[in-house]
Structure formats: C-alpha cells, structure tokens
Design a protein around this motif. Structure first.
Motif, PDB file in Angstrom:
ATOM      1  N   ALA A 282     -46.300 -33.034  76.576  1.00 13.79           N
ATOM      2  CA  ALA A 282     -45.154 -33.679  77.216  1.00 13.79           C
ATOM      3  C   ALA A 282     -45.591 -34.674  78.286  1.00 13.79           C
ATOM      4  O   ALA A 282     -44.959 -35.720  78.459  1.00 13.79           O
ATOM      5  CB  ALA A 282     -44.226 -32.630  77.823  1.00 13.79           C
ATOM      6  N   VAL A 283     -46.642 -34.372  79.004  1.00  8.51           N
ATOM      7  CA  VAL A 283     -47.102 -35.295  80.046  1.00  8.51           C
ATOM      8  C   VAL A 283     -48.166 -36.251  79.537  1.00  8.51           C
ATOM      9  O   VAL A 283     -48.420 -37.290  80.143  1.00  8.51           O
ATOM     10  CB  VAL A 283     -47.618 -34.537  81.284  1.00  8.51           C
ATOM     11  CG1 VAL A 283     -46.465 -33.836  81.987  1.00  8.51           C
ATOM     12  CG2 VAL A 283     -48.680 -33.512  80.918  1.00  8.51           C
ATOM     13  N   TRP A 284     -48.816 -35.924  78.411  1.00  5.67           N
ATOM     14  CA  TRP A 284     -49.810 -36.833  77.849  1.00  5.67           C
ATOM     15  C   TRP A 284     -49.171 -38.004  77.108  1.00  5.67           C
ATOM     16  O   TRP A 284     -49.738 -39.093  77.033  1.00  5.67           O
ATOM     17  CB  TRP A 284     -50.724 -36.085  76.878  1.00  5.67           C
ATOM     18  CG  TRP A 284     -51.642 -35.113  77.553  1.00  5.67           C
ATOM     19  CD1 TRP A 284     -51.991 -35.083  78.873  1.00  5.67           C
ATOM     20  CD2 TRP A 284     -52.322 -34.024  76.941  1.00  5.67           C
ATOM     21  NE1 TRP A 284     -52.845 -34.036  79.121  1.00  5.67           N
ATOM     22  CE2 TRP A 284     -53.073 -33.364  77.958  1.00  5.67           C
ATOM     23  CE3 TRP A 284     -52.388 -33.524  75.644  1.00  5.67           C
ATOM     24  CZ2 TRP A 284     -53.870 -32.247  77.707  1.00  5.67           C
ATOM     25  CZ3 TRP A 284     -53.175 -32.414  75.394  1.00  5.67           C
ATOM     26  CH2 TRP A 284     -53.915 -31.790  76.413  1.00  5.67           C
ATOM     27  N   LEU A 285     -47.998 -37.763  76.507  1.00  6.53           N
ATOM     28  CA  LEU A 285     -47.328 -38.839  75.780  1.00  6.53           C
ATOM     29  C   LEU A 285     -46.931 -39.957  76.743  1.00  6.53           C
ATOM     30  O   LEU A 285     -46.697 -39.732  77.931  1.00  6.53           O
ATOM     31  CB  LEU A 285     -46.093 -38.300  75.061  1.00  6.53           C
ATOM     32  CG  LEU A 285     -46.366 -37.383  73.858  1.00  6.53           C
ATOM     33  CD1 LEU A 285     -45.070 -36.767  73.357  1.00  6.53           C
ATOM     34  CD2 LEU A 285     -47.055 -38.162  72.736  1.00  6.53           C
ATOM     35  N   HIS A 286     -46.845 -41.167  76.204  1.00  3.11           N
ATOM     36  CA  HIS A 286     -46.430 -42.312  77.029  1.00  3.11           C
ATOM     37  C   HIS A 286     -45.268 -43.022  76.348  1.00  3.11           C
ATOM     38  O   HIS A 286     -45.398 -43.461  75.206  1.00  3.11           O
ATOM     39  CB  HIS A 286     -47.592 -43.285  77.216  1.00  3.11           C
ATOM     40  CG  HIS A 286     -47.237 -44.438  78.096  1.00  3.11           C
ATOM     41  ND1 HIS A 286     -47.128 -44.317  79.467  1.00  3.11           N
ATOM     42  CD2 HIS A 286     -46.935 -45.728  77.795  1.00  3.11           C
ATOM     43  CE1 HIS A 286     -46.789 -45.488  79.978  1.00  3.11           C
ATOM     44  NE2 HIS A 286     -46.664 -46.363  78.988  1.00  3.11           N
ATOM     45  N   PRO A 287     -44.113 -43.119  77.017  1.00  5.14           N
ATOM     46  CA  PRO A 287     -43.816 -42.544  78.335  1.00  5.14           C
ATOM     47  C   PRO A 287     -43.719 -41.017  78.282  1.00  5.14           C
ATOM     48  O   PRO A 287     -43.503 -40.443  77.208  1.00  5.14           O
ATOM     49  CB  PRO A 287     -42.464 -43.160  78.684  1.00  5.14           C
ATOM     50  CG  PRO A 287     -41.822 -43.394  77.356  1.00  5.14           C
ATOM     51  CD  PRO A 287     -42.941 -43.787  76.433  1.00  5.14           C
ATOM     52  N   ALA A 288     -43.876 -40.395  79.437  1.00  2.00           N
ATOM     53  CA  ALA A 288     -43.857 -38.937  79.512  1.00  2.00           C
ATOM     54  C   ALA A 288     -42.537 -38.401  78.963  1.00  2.00           C
ATOM     55  O   ALA A 288     -41.471 -39.002  79.119  1.00  2.00           O
ATOM     56  CB  ALA A 288     -44.062 -38.484  80.953  1.00  2.00           C
ATOM     57  N   LEU A 289     -42.633 -37.252  78.316  1.00  2.16           N
ATOM     58  CA  LEU A 289     -41.530 -36.696  77.531  1.00  2.16           C
ATOM     59  C   LEU A 289     -40.650 -35.751  78.345  1.00  2.16           C
ATOM     60  O   LEU A 289     -41.150 -34.835  79.001  1.00  2.16           O
ATOM     61  CB  LEU A 289     -42.126 -35.944  76.336  1.00  2.16           C
ATOM     62  CG  LEU A 289     -41.192 -35.173  75.419  1.00  2.16           C
ATOM     63  CD1 LEU A 289     -40.233 -36.116  74.699  1.00  2.16           C
ATOM     64  CD2 LEU A 289     -42.024 -34.371  74.402  1.00  2.16           C
ATOM     65  N   THR A 290     -39.351 -35.952  78.267  1.00  2.04           N
ATOM     66  CA  THR A 290     -38.388 -34.996  78.839  1.00  2.04           C
ATOM     67  C   THR A 290     -38.349 -33.769  77.933  1.00  2.04           C
ATOM     68  O   THR A 290     -38.094 -33.883  76.728  1.00  2.04           O
ATOM     69  CB  THR A 290     -36.993 -35.624  78.937  1.00  2.04           C
ATOM     70  OG1 THR A 290     -37.023 -36.695  79.884  1.00  2.04           O
ATOM     71  CG2 THR A 290     -35.958 -34.594  79.389  1.00  2.04           C
ATOM     72  N   SER A 291     -38.625 -32.601  78.511  1.00  2.00           N
ATOM     73  CA  SER A 291     -38.746 -31.399  77.683  1.00  2.00           C
ATOM     74  C   SER A 291     -38.222 -30.180  78.433  1.00  2.00           C
ATOM     75  O   SER A 291     -38.349 -30.091  79.659  1.00  2.00           O
ATOM     76  CB  SER A 291     -40.230 -31.188  77.308  1.00  2.00           C
ATOM     77  OG  SER A 291     -40.381 -30.133  76.390  1.00  2.00           O
ATOM     78  N   VAL A 292     -37.635 -29.259  77.686  1.00  2.00           N
ATOM     79  CA  VAL A 292     -37.139 -28.006  78.262  1.00  2.00           C
ATOM     80  C   VAL A 292     -38.291 -26.997  78.228  1.00  2.00           C
ATOM     81  O   VAL A 292     -38.817 -26.692  77.160  1.00  2.00           O
ATOM     82  CB  VAL A 292     -35.926 -27.472  77.486  1.00  2.00           C
ATOM     83  CG1 VAL A 292     -35.356 -26.236  78.180  1.00  2.00           C
ATOM     84  CG2 VAL A 292     -34.850 -28.544  77.364  1.00  2.00           C
TER      85      VAL A 292
END
Length: 334
Positions: A282-292
């Motif tokens: 979730a934080v490695w993806l660009h842009p950072a991913l909104t995740s539950v």
C-alpha cells in the motif's frame, strides 16, 4: 557442564535459611516481616551467583508456569501475517509471560503432537491462530483448556477476528464521501469459502445501498497481481470507463495499477482506488494506496488480554475494527 545455581546456594551465600531466601526472591519479604539487611544480603547473593529460578519446577508445584502457546497454521513463516506473532509476543511479555510459537503447516498429526507436548509442559493457556480469517476445527485436546481463537472461528469457543463487514462499509464510504456515486467497480473474484470475501462484499453492498448507489459491476479475478492485471486490463480494452474501484486486497490493487499504467492512465486522475489489508504494498505503490488495515497486532493483544483475564476468555466472537489508511489513490470529485 556448569551446575545450575540453586535456591539453597543463594541461602548459604546470604547466611539465611532456604525459606527466607524464597520469600525474598518471590517478593514476600514484607509479608513475612523479613528485615531489610537480610533482604539485601539475599538479593546480593542471588545477583553474585547469577541465580535464575527454575520456572518449570515451580510450575509443576503450583500448576502455573506463566507460559502461553501460540499454535498456528502458517503465521510464523507468512510475512504477511507476521504482526500476529509480534502482537502476541509484545502482549504476553507485558504481562510477564513467555510465549511458545508453534507452526503446524496445517499438518493434523503434527498439530496433535505439538498440543500433547505443550500440555506435558503445563502451558497455562493457548492461542489458536490462522494467517487468514477462516472457520476451523480445534483439536479436541484443547477444548477443555483455557483457549482463545485468534483470526479464526469455531462454534462455542471465544474468538478475536477483524470486523470485515465494517471494513467493507468503510471502503465504500471512502469513495462515497469523495463524491463517487457511479462507475464504481469491484475487482476480485467472490470466494464464498473465504470469510474476508463474503463479509467485505456484504459491507460494501450495505454502504452503497444506504447511499442509493449500485456497483457498476465486478471484475472476477484471483486475488493476485497477475490475474488482476489481465482481467482489469481486458475490461478497459472492452471500452469500459470505471470511475473508481474497490479491490479485494492490495495485491489486486497492484495489478490494477499496472493495467492502468501500460494504457497511459493514472491514479487517481483517471481512476480512484481503494483496497484492503494495508500491507507493505500500500505504501510502496505510487501514488500510495488508500487501504483498510488488518489490525493484526491489535487482534493479538486483545486475544491475549481476553485469554489471561479473570475467569478466562468470555465466549463469543469479538470483532476488532479495521481502520482506513487514507492516501493519495482517491481524489475528491469536483
């Protein structure tokens, strides 16, 4: 092999009786009115001799070993669920307990042997865990023990699980609150045998229905990047123009990102993306991913607290909220 220092050795070094040394080292010196000078001599002797109490022998006498066993299918070797172990370790250590971590690899014979070995060691309580939420059959030998289920469920036993229905509602509401009401697609194959799949979908449908919104459709794909890349890419190539997607997990979201990138589309300008699990992806993806997020550490901490509470863990299912991690993959619609 060096001989183990005994309580009698400490007593002789301190010039006291073994009973007096025992009271001092178990914190009962005030209760037994042992003088300060004697207390200090005992503590100094124990320190000089590097005395360590024999906890196993004490456990055999008192039937309390201050140990807990975590029996899991693949939690220890599955990096994705490693926080379950970390949370259990921290919670048990905070209470002065030692945690045995045992992994079965879903081998029933190995599981049975491990349970018998732990019972022989007079373990005080058991956590029975799985790395993804599912219904389980607990070994018969554990059913009359102090036990709590962690990230899994079984009839009649106390369990601590993530609130996946609430997570589904949270994911849908993240898009609704940003102004998305049409063109919302679900990406990930529904899996009736997977608790997360069933309950997340229920929560999503509840939130959309409450807002008078219907999902545009579902892209059935395995919960892995390759499958999501192929199936979501095919949807785009067929001329569909989704405005937003709710992905079954972060791995699926990664496949969606890749499918968009090779077609020259961007998140969140061309498509908003919400997902589940809040893994490292979730934080490695660009842009950072909104995740539950799956609150693995909190699940474990709550399970330990319930397990060690007075009277044992209360029966029933204890659901832990899954928080939304808002990041750049969802833009507010104008």
């Amino acid at each position: 092999m060096e001989r183990r220092v005994t309580l009698q050795d400490v007593a002789e070094r301190a010039g006291t009786s073994r009973t007096t040394a025992h009271y001092v080292l178990t914190g009962r010196d005030r209760e037994m009115r042992i003088g300060e000078d004697t207390r200090r001599r005992v503590l100094r002797a124990a320190n000089e001799l590097r005395y360590r109490p024999d906890l196993m022998a004490r456990g055999l006498r008192t039937q309390v070993t201050r140990t807990i066993a975590l029996i899991a299918d693949a939690v220890a070797s599955e990096a994705y669920a490693g926080d379950l172990v970390a949370g259990a370790l921290a919670a048990t250590a905070a209470r002065g307990y030692l945690l045995f971590v045992c992994e079965t690899g879903e081998d029933a014979e190995l599981e049975e042997a491990l349970v018998e070995e732990l019972l022989a060691r007079h373990v005080d309580a058991f956590l029975y865990a799985t790395y993804f939420t599912r219904d389980v059959v607990v070994p018969a030998a554990l059913r009359d023990q102090r036990v709590a289920l962690l990230n899994c469920r079984a009839p009649g036993l106390p369990s601590v699980v993530p609130d996946e229905v609430g997570a589904g509602r949270t994911a849908a509401e993240a898009l609704l609150s940003a102004g998305y009401r049409d063109g919302i697609w679900l990406v990930g194959e529904p899996a009736p045998h997977v608790v997360a799949s069933v309950e997340r979908l229920r929560g999503i449908e509840e939130a959309l229905t409450a807002a008078g919104v219907r999902a545009a459709g579902t892209v059935p794909c395995a919960w892995w990047p390759e499958s999501a890349f192929e199936r979501f890419g095919a949807l785009l190539d067929d001329g569909q123009e989704p405005a937003a997607v709710i992905c079954a997990n972060d791995r699926v979201a990664m496949g969606v990102y890749q499918a968009l990138a090779v077609r020259g589309r961007r998140v969140p300008d061309d498509l908003a993306v919400v997902s589940f699990d809040d893994s490292d992806l979730a934080v490695w993806l660009h842009p950072a991913l909104t995740s539950v997020a799956l609150p693995h550490r909190e699940l474990a901490a709550i399970a330990v607290d319930l397990l060690l509470g007075e009277g044992g863990p209360p029966p029933g299912e204890h659901r832990v909220p899954m928080p939304l991690r808002r990041r750049e993959s969802v833009a507010v619609r104008g």
